[in-house]
Enzyme design. Structure first.
Site, PDB file in Angstrom:
ATOM      1  N   GLY A 555       0.795  -1.212   0.000  1.00 10.42           N
ATOM      2  CA  GLY A 555       0.000   0.000   0.000  1.00 10.42           C
ATOM      3  C   GLY A 555       0.831   1.266   0.000  1.00 10.42           C
ATOM      4  O   GLY A 555       0.388   2.324  -0.447  1.00 10.42           O
ATOM      5  N   GLY A 557       3.751   1.609  -1.654  1.00  9.07           N
ATOM      6  CA  GLY A 557       4.435   1.798  -2.925  1.00  9.07           C
ATOM      7  C   GLY A 557       5.129   0.513  -3.360  1.00  9.07           C
ATOM      8  O   GLY A 557       4.717  -0.590  -2.996  1.00  9.07           O
ATOM      9  N   VAL A 559       8.918  -1.672  -3.994  1.00  6.50           N
ATOM     10  CA  VAL A 559      10.315  -1.804  -3.581  1.00  6.50           C
ATOM     11  C   VAL A 559      11.100  -2.397  -4.758  1.00  6.50           C
ATOM     12  O   VAL A 559      10.675  -3.387  -5.361  1.00  6.50           O
ATOM     13  CB  VAL A 559      10.445  -2.712  -2.343  1.00  6.50           C
ATOM     14  N   ASP A 671       3.425  -1.154  14.209  1.00  4.68           N
ATOM     15  CA  ASP A 671       3.011  -1.879  13.000  1.00  4.68           C
ATOM     16  C   ASP A 671       3.875  -3.138  12.825  1.00  4.68           C
ATOM     17  O   ASP A 671       4.353  -3.427  11.729  1.00  4.68           O
ATOM     18  CB  ASP A 671       3.098  -0.988  11.767  1.00  4.68           C
TER      19      ASP A 671
END
Length: 857
Positions: A555, A557, A559, A671
């Site tokens: 979500g 982007g 890599v 997270d």
């Protein structure tokens, strides 16, 4: 004939009550017969061959049961539920036994006065159990530790004669009703310690003639949070133990507490000044306020008072004048925890406060959940350039004294509940007042305009007052042009590095404009330990070979695999343009730049030119989720032995312990999940992705966050609902426990012939296997040492996911348990919240007693 009719009627009126008594006596006999069968061992003297009124511990009147008293009789079993058929019952005492199952119904027992079920093993409270018991005087359910979480019984509103209420250690959940003590005007003793109660103490508590109040007993704790100002009006209060809780706010005025001799308030989160009303209390002999966030001068109690006050935020020596001003400001906000400044340092509240040469230049309290009013004391901070109070719930008016601040350039009070007159500020001040519907609308401020509109009153830029609508719009247009000029001016100044980046950052947040500020300056402003290189976008494009080799997508982007000019391999995370205005990006740079640990991924550099990118060290084995979830990846976790999984668990724990205890500042990741754990060539785990992290001071254990953050299935209960407690480093502990349990679940599923995936994983499945002594692996070719290792990892993980944050261990304790012998790890209780059988990344939480619905983030 009439005489015969009268005689028959008389006989009938006599027979009906007798028949009624006989029927009720039969009901008593039926219940006592059930009770005889339910109890083990059979109480002495109890037998079906004798009438129940002759049994030991039973008191009857007119053939009806009036009392049952069998305390400390080593009884086991489950009580029959329909206890309320004993309609003449006045007393029942079964405390200090081992009774299990649900508490029997007590509803409708109009004569019942005493209930003593304490120190048993009851498991639940039936709905409506306490309805309509008007004569109840004593209710004791204390130390029933196996009760599933339940709410304070509002049915007790009918028990207005209550005198003693003992619900200590009964797993009460959530808040108490605010009017609770109004229900019990005769209440003199209340024990509520060792529960999971949250929220404010009931306001009605201060209205009760409580002679003895105990919220803690010899170290027992409770988890009330909120204000404690209700205790100040309790004239008979002599002993109040409120320590080891989560109370916030200041100590109230205690001048009316003329009987108080023992006040225990330590180990809370109290803020503000120590109320001077405590010092002259002649009866006070013991007071403990240590381990809080109290501020201002060190309190000086009379010599005959035993007082402890260490581990607070008191000034060392005389308070700095700026600290004194700040305390006046914070008092108007109710002394919130986030504004608990450290000692004599007025600049200790970074990044909320920004200073230059020891002077406060900017204050950014945007969206911090503040209540109260804007203090006139702000005008004493003469160096103040920026003041941002937008997005809170402030009331009252804008103090006219703020207009006297000569250095002020920006004042944002938008989206509050302010009212009254808007002061006339200098033309250089950008004043943002939108979202205050009552601001300037009262008759004295409308300048005679009868058609003033809400839109007029909530213009984004409000300068002074106006006489006509046309003139107002001219002012708005002129102010807008002026604000654009200010933004351009600040960009130019910041590029020349003449002002600190903190000023630039606050203007960026206030105006919500996409200003390309120098992030490297931002890092230097925060005294971060590792210098981070800033790359140009062309360099990023070159090192990724025009973004050719994609490693993953999420979500945030994409890599890409890349190579630095020196040949070193790196991973480049390109941030989506849709991911906010850069706050998460800055948050990640600021967080990870403070770290240097073998279990924390290293940030090599970043790019903020045209596109945002983060450049990390390359992890050849990717992220942990590839080894837990199938999703097209090979079942590689099944090729890892339990010792390797154990080393991964230890490594993640060490990384989190470093974030919580080893950094310059404490970092809460918030997270933790398999996608954010990267593995190097030796499967050494490294924690990554700090976009949601919170940076706080080393001594802070609780943070204030807005909304819910994290990933469903790994979010601690207190993050999505504050009724479970405050958000703290223990929230990371919960996420860690869920992650490790997911590893255990995937591996065990494969060991028993399933796929290497954790789709069937949920916590109670693991817990049931633990109760069966790891039955799923007992038949496999594992050594005794490996079985002990599996059991130890499982037990530690279940400790980490306890619903109550205070029951979870710290990460340092987790490491100690994982590295110690199995015997050193105590058996964990079953968590009250658990994950049902659902796909692994779509897990939601369901309460075992339906107190919560599925959470939707």
């Amino acid at each position: 004939m009439h005489r015969l009719s009268y005689l028959l009627l008389s006989i009938l009126l006599f027979i009906i009550p007798v028949a009624g008594v006989a029927i009720n006596a039969d009901e008593d006999a039926d219940y006592m017969s059930q009770l005889l069968k339910a109890l083990t061992p059979t109480p002495t003297g109890w037998s079906q061959k004798s009438h129940f009124c002759k049994w030991s511990g039973i008191v009857c009147m007119s053939g009806r049961v009036r009392a049952i008293a069998l305390p400390s009789s080593n009884l086991t079993g489950t009580l029959p539920p329909d206890l309320n058929t004993l309609t003449n019952l006045t007393h029942i005492d079964l405390h200090n036994n081992s009774l299990t199952g649900p508490l029997p119904y007590l509803s409708g027992l109009y004569l019942l006065q005493t209930v003593s079920f304490g120190h048993n093993n009851f498991t639940s409270i039936l709905d409506g159990c306490f309805r309509v018991i008007p004569d109840l005087r004593t209710l004791n359910l204390s130390n029933n530790l196996n009760l599933i979480p339940w709410l304070f019984p509002t049915d007790l509103i009918d028990s207005s004669l209550m005198q003693t209420l003992d619900l200590e250690a009964t797993n009460i959940l959530a808040t108490l009703p605010s009017e609770m003590f109004d229900w019990f005007p005769s209440l003199h003793t209340v024990f509520l310690s060792h529960n999971n109660i949250t929220g404010k103490l009931p306001v009605s508590l201060g209205k009760s003639a409580v002679r003895y109040l105990r919220f803690n007993d010899q170290g027992m704790w409770n988890r009330f949070t909120g204000s404690i100002d209700v205790i100040s009006s309790m004239k008979f209060l002599s002993q109040a133990w409120l320590h080891n809780n989560g109370f916030t706010g200041p100590i109230p005025n205690m001048s009316n507490s003329n009987y108080l001799f023992d006040l225990q308030l330590h180990s809370n989160i109290l803020t503000g000044l120590v109320t001077p009303s405590l010092f002259p209390l002649s009866t006070l002999k013991n007071i403990s306020i240590h381990d809080n966030c109290l501020q201002g001068p060190v309190p000086v109690f009379p010599k005959d008072i035993k007082a402890t006050w260490e581990d607070n935020n008191f000034c060392v020596g005389p308070c700095d004048p700026q600290v004194t001003i700040l305390l006046q400001i914070f008092e108007a906000f109710g002394f919130p925890v986030l504004l608990s400044s450290k000692g004599s340092d007025a600049c200790s509240l970074e990044p909320l406060f920004a200073c230059q040469r020891g002077k406060i230049m900017s204050i950014d309290l945007n969206n911090q959940g503040l209540t109260g009013t804007i203090s006139m004391a702000f005008s004493n901070l003469t160096s103040l350039v920026i003041l941002n109070l937008g997005g809170n719930n402030l009331t009252g008016s804008i103090p006219r004294s703020l207009a006297t601040l000569r250095q002020l350039q920006l004042l944002d009070v938008s989206d509050n509940n302010l009212s009254g007159r808007v002061p006339e500020f200098s033309s250089k001040v950008m004043l943002i007042t939108r979202g205050n519907t009552l601001l300037g609308l009262n008759g004295s401020e409308r300048g005679g305009e009868e058609d003033a509109t809400e839109e007029d009153a909530t213009d984004s830029l409000h300068v002074g007052t106006s006489k006509t609508a046309g003139f107002r719009y001219l002012l708005i247009i002129g102010s807008s042009m002026f604000s654009v000029g200010i933004v351009i001016f600040i960009v130019i100044i910041c590029k020349r590095k003449r002002y600190s980046i903190t000023l630039n950052w606050l203007i960026f947040r206030s105006t919500k404009k996409s200003i390309d500020y120098n992030v490297e300056d931002f890092i230097q402003t925060y005294n971060l330990s590792v210098p981070i290189k800033q790359y140009r976008y062309a360099e990023v494009k070159r090192m990724t070979n025009s973004f050719r080799d994609q490693l993953g997508r999420g979500g945030y982007g994409i890599v890409y695999k890349a190579s630095l000019p020196d040949g070193r391999q790196v991973a480049v995370k390109m941030i989506n343009d849709s991911k906010g205005n850069g706050e998460e990006f800055i948050n990640e740079v600021a967080s990870i730049s403070r770290t240097s640990h073998v279990n924390i991924v290293s940030l090599v550099g970043f790019c903020y030119e045209n596109k945002r990118a983060l450049i990390y060290e390359f992890m050849p084995n990717g992220s942990l989720d590839k080894y837990i979830f199938k999703n097209g990846f090979p079942d590689a976790i099944c090729s890892l032995d339990w010792n390797t999984l154990y080393q991964i668990a230890i490594g993640i724990a060490r990384g989190l312990d470093y974030l919580h205890q080893g950094c310059i500042s404490r970092i809460l990741h918030l997270d933790i999940k398999p996608q954010n754990i990267l593995l190097d060539e030796d499967f050494c785990p490294k924690i990554s992705d700090f976009g949601l992290a919170q940076i706080c001071r080393r001594n802070d254990s609780i943070v204030s966050i807005l909304g819910t953050r994290g990933t469903i299935g790994y979010i601690a209960p207190e993050v999505f609902s504050r009724t479970f407690g405050a958000v703290s480093y223990k929230s990371d502990v919960y996420s860690y426990g869920m992650l490790i349990l997911e590893m255990i679940g995937g591996r065990k599923n494969f060991d028993t012939g399933g796929s290497c995936t954790s789709e069937m994983y949920f916590a109670d499945w693991i817990y049931k296997d633990l109760e069966l002594c790891n039955n799923l692996v007992s038949g496999l070719a594992y050594s005794e040492e490996e079985r002990d290792l599996i059991r130890k990892i499982t037990m530690v993980s279940i400790w980490c996911i306890q619903t109550n944050p205070l029951d979870r261990p710290s990460m340092s304790k987790v490491i100690e348990m994982l590295q110690g012998p199995l015997e050193s790890v105590s058996y964990p209780p079953k968590p009250c919240l658990y994950s049902p059988e659902m796909p692994s990344l779509q897990t939601s939480y369901v309460s075992s007693n339906n107190l919560l619905e599925d959470m939707k983030i």
